[in-house]
Design a protein around this motif. Structure first.
Motif, PDB file in Angstrom:
ATOM      1  N   THR A 204     -76.101 -10.771 -44.982  1.00  0.00           N
ATOM      2  CA  THR A 204     -75.537  -9.995 -43.877  1.00  0.00           C
ATOM      3  C   THR A 204     -74.808  -8.777 -44.419  1.00  0.00           C
ATOM      4  OG1 THR A 204     -74.114 -10.062 -41.923  1.00  0.00           O
ATOM      5  CG2 THR A 204     -73.359 -11.267 -43.856  1.00  0.00           C
ATOM      6  N   THR A 205     -74.856  -7.703 -43.671  1.00  0.00           N
ATOM      7  CA  THR A 205     -74.082  -6.513 -44.001  1.00  0.00           C
ATOM      8  C   THR A 205     -73.116  -6.177 -42.859  1.00  0.00           C
ATOM      9  OG1 THR A 205     -75.838  -5.096 -43.103  1.00  0.00           O
ATOM     10  CG2 THR A 205     -75.898  -5.561 -45.476  1.00  0.00           C
ATOM     11  N   LYS A 206     -73.007  -7.063 -41.889  1.00  0.00           N
ATOM     12  CA  LYS A 206     -72.140  -6.817 -40.739  1.00  0.00           C
ATOM     13  C   LYS A 206     -70.677  -6.984 -41.141  1.00  0.00           C
ATOM     14  CE  LYS A 206     -73.336  -8.657 -36.802  1.00  0.00           C
ATOM     15  NZ  LYS A 206     -73.490  -9.649 -35.693  1.00  0.00           N
ATOM     16  N   VAL A 207     -69.879  -5.992 -40.844  1.00  0.00           N
ATOM     17  CA  VAL A 207     -68.455  -6.037 -41.170  1.00  0.00           C
ATOM     18  C   VAL A 207     -67.790  -7.206 -40.432  1.00  0.00           C
ATOM     19  CG1 VAL A 207     -66.264  -4.822 -41.006  1.00  0.00           C
ATOM     20  CG2 VAL A 207     -68.347  -3.572 -41.580  1.00  0.00           C
ATOM     21  N   GLY A 208     -67.063  -8.036 -41.165  1.00  0.00           N
ATOM     22  CA  GLY A 208     -66.350  -9.167 -40.577  1.00  0.00           C
ATOM     23  C   GLY A 208     -67.154 -10.436 -40.454  1.00  0.00           C
ATOM     24  N   ALA A 209     -68.467 -10.362 -40.677  1.00  0.00           N
ATOM     25  CA  ALA A 209     -69.301 -11.549 -40.482  1.00  0.00           C
ATOM     26  C   ALA A 209     -69.007 -12.630 -41.521  1.00  0.00           C
ATOM     27  CB  ALA A 209     -70.779 -11.165 -40.525  1.00  0.00           C
ATOM     28  N   VAL A 210     -68.774 -12.234 -42.771  1.00  0.00           N
ATOM     29  CA  VAL A 210     -68.480 -13.224 -43.815  1.00  0.00           C
ATOM     30  C   VAL A 210     -67.145 -13.910 -43.512  1.00  0.00           C
ATOM     31  CG1 VAL A 210     -68.022 -13.562 -46.269  1.00  0.00           C
ATOM     32  CG2 VAL A 210     -69.834 -12.000 -45.540  1.00  0.00           C
ATOM     33  N   SER A 211     -66.169 -13.130 -43.076  1.00  0.00           N
ATOM     34  CA  SER A 211     -64.882 -13.716 -42.676  1.00  0.00           C
ATOM     35  C   SER A 211     -65.080 -14.685 -41.515  1.00  0.00           C
ATOM     36  CB  SER A 211     -63.898 -12.614 -42.276  1.00  0.00           C
ATOM     37  OG  SER A 211     -63.684 -11.722 -43.336  1.00  0.00           O
ATOM     38  N   GLY A 212     -65.941 -14.284 -40.562  1.00  0.00           N
ATOM     39  CA  GLY A 212     -66.228 -15.152 -39.424  1.00  0.00           C
ATOM     40  C   GLY A 212     -66.874 -16.454 -39.842  1.00  0.00           C
ATOM     41  N   MET A 213     -67.789 -16.387 -40.818  1.00  0.00           N
ATOM     42  CA  MET A 213     -68.444 -17.608 -41.289  1.00  0.00           C
ATOM     43  C   MET A 213     -67.452 -18.519 -41.997  1.00  0.00           C
ATOM     44  SD  MET A 213     -71.086 -19.465 -41.339  1.00  0.00           S
ATOM     45  CE  MET A 213     -72.445 -18.385 -40.815  1.00  0.00           C
ATOM     46  N   PHE A 214     -66.483 -17.935 -42.696  1.00  0.00           N
ATOM     47  CA  PHE A 214     -65.450 -18.766 -43.310  1.00  0.00           C
ATOM     48  C   PHE A 214     -64.664 -19.522 -42.246  1.00  0.00           C
ATOM     49  CE2 PHE A 214     -60.966 -19.312 -44.273  1.00  0.00           C
ATOM     50  CZ  PHE A 214     -61.039 -20.158 -45.367  1.00  0.00           C
ATOM     51  N   LEU A 215     -64.218 -18.794 -41.211  1.00  0.00           N
ATOM     52  CA  LEU A 215     -63.446 -19.431 -40.141  1.00  0.00           C
ATOM     53  C   LEU A 215     -64.260 -20.507 -39.439  1.00  0.00           C
ATOM     54  CD1 LEU A 215     -61.768 -16.264 -38.579  1.00  0.00           C
ATOM     55  CD2 LEU A 215     -60.676 -17.971 -40.044  1.00  0.00           C
ATOM     56  N   LEU A 216     -65.506 -20.198 -39.140  1.00  0.00           N
ATOM     57  CA  LEU A 216     -66.377 -21.153 -38.460  1.00  0.00           C
ATOM     58  C   LEU A 216     -66.639 -22.372 -39.332  1.00  0.00           C
ATOM     59  CD1 LEU A 216     -68.337 -22.018 -36.203  1.00  0.00           C
ATOM     60  CD2 LEU A 216     -70.084 -20.610 -37.322  1.00  0.00           C
ATOM     61  N   GLY A 217     -67.027 -22.136 -40.587  1.00  0.00           N
ATOM     62  CA  GLY A 217     -67.358 -23.241 -41.478  1.00  0.00           C
ATOM     63  C   GLY A 217     -66.173 -24.149 -41.742  1.00  0.00           C
ATOM     64  N   TYR A 218     -65.016 -23.544 -42.055  1.00  0.00           N
ATOM     65  CA  TYR A 218     -63.848 -24.382 -42.310  1.00  0.00           C
ATOM     66  C   TYR A 218     -63.447 -25.153 -41.067  1.00  0.00           C
ATOM     67  CZ  TYR A 218     -59.310 -26.140 -43.543  1.00  0.00           C
ATOM     68  OH  TYR A 218     -58.260 -26.993 -43.768  1.00  0.00           O
ATOM     69  N   GLY A 219     -63.444 -24.467 -39.916  1.00  0.00           N
ATOM     70  CA  GLY A 219     -63.046 -25.132 -38.685  1.00  0.00           C
ATOM     71  C   GLY A 219     -63.909 -26.340 -38.370  1.00  0.00           C
ATOM     72  N   VAL A 220     -65.226 -26.192 -38.512  1.00  0.00           N
ATOM     73  CA  VAL A 220     -66.147 -27.299 -38.241  1.00  0.00           C
ATOM     74  C   VAL A 220     -65.934 -28.432 -39.234  1.00  0.00           C
ATOM     75  CG1 VAL A 220     -68.575 -27.998 -38.258  1.00  0.00           C
ATOM     76  CG2 VAL A 220     -67.892 -25.878 -37.109  1.00  0.00           C
TER      77      VAL A 220
END
Length: 269
Positions: free
Chosen positions: A205-221
């Protein structure tokens, strides 16, 4: 039948006792602190490699500043968050409880707030966008998380609920019943699995903020999953009879993580 807990001394080496101003101190190097040091050094090495390959966008000095303030955010935010989220009653009774770090107590969600504050400061200081910093940091955070969970396991703390699974363990502070070794589940999910997920996703991904979003999503789950077998804090128990404080605090992470991944956003340059 249950597995035998490996009774590892949580103290690696004692550095005392010694006298200072009439008081006796016994400092020691503990496995819990050492595991965080391992995570910090691994993160420094990986971020320096990323900086070297960033075509001048990052320098090693900037990485050092980032990790220094990030470390402060983890320690201060983790302690303050633990007191406010899990022992606010003790804080109200005695505000000095906040400084009783010798009694233990760190909160991931509080540490996350501390790190977010540190990243915002670094973004302002280095004249970057917030997510330029957050996307840089996110893939290395699971290293520290995983190392910390190994420290929890060695300390024999934060164990799981009573279970009859073949790999259940009797923990020294958990009573006579075998329990889920939930610290190892968290090491595997929040440490290893989340690390692999983020590095895989960051390459796609090259979308700004997407990697941060995946961290939040992955950790939360992962946190919500593990909380189903982790023993709730005795003084808090289950809210509404089925949900823990850790799960409640993880739900906003999942929601905001999905938003960052799915929102329309131009790719970073």
């Amino acid at each position: 039948m249950a597995l035998t807990f490996p009774d590892i001394d949580p103290i690696i080496v004692k550095l005392g006792p010694f006298e200072l101003f009439g008081n006796t101190f016994e400092p020691a190097l503990r496995w819990y602190g050492f595991m965080y040091l391992v995570g910090f050094m691994a993160a420094l090495w990986l971020l320096n490699r990323k900086a070297d390959r960033s075509n001048g966008l990052w320098s090693r000095e900037q990485v050092s500043d980032l990790l220094f303030y990030g470390f402060l955010g983890v320690v201060l935010g983790g302690r303050i968050g633990y007191v406010l989220f899990y022992h606010f009653d003790l804080f109200l009774a005695n505000p000095m409880y906040l400084f009783k770090v010798s009694e233990g107590g760190m909160s991931f969600h509080g540490g996350l707030i501390g790190v977010i504050t540190a990243m915002a400061y670094i973004a302002w200081r280095q004249k970057r966008t917030f997510f330029a910093v957050a996307d840089m940091v996110a893939p290395v955070v699971p290293i520290g998380l995983g190392a910390g969970r190994i420290g929890n396991f060695i300390n024999g703390e934060l164990w799981g609920r009573v279970s009859d699974v073949p790999w259940a363990m009797v923990f020294p502070t958990g009573g006579p019943d075998p329990r889920h070794p939930s610290q190892l589940y968290q090491f595997a999910l929040e440490g290893v699995a989340l690390y692999l997920l983020l590095w895989w996703f960051s390459k796609r991904t090259t979308k700004v903020g997407a990697v941060s979003g995946m961290f939040l999503l992955g950790y939360g789950v992962f946190r919500i999953l593990v909380e189903t077998v982790r023993e709730p804090d005795a003084h808090l128990g289950l809210y509404l009879g089925f949900i823990t404080m850790g799960q409640i605090l993880s739900l906003p992470m999942i929601i905001f993580g999905l938003y960052l991944i799915l929102r329309k956003q131009e790719a970073r340059g």
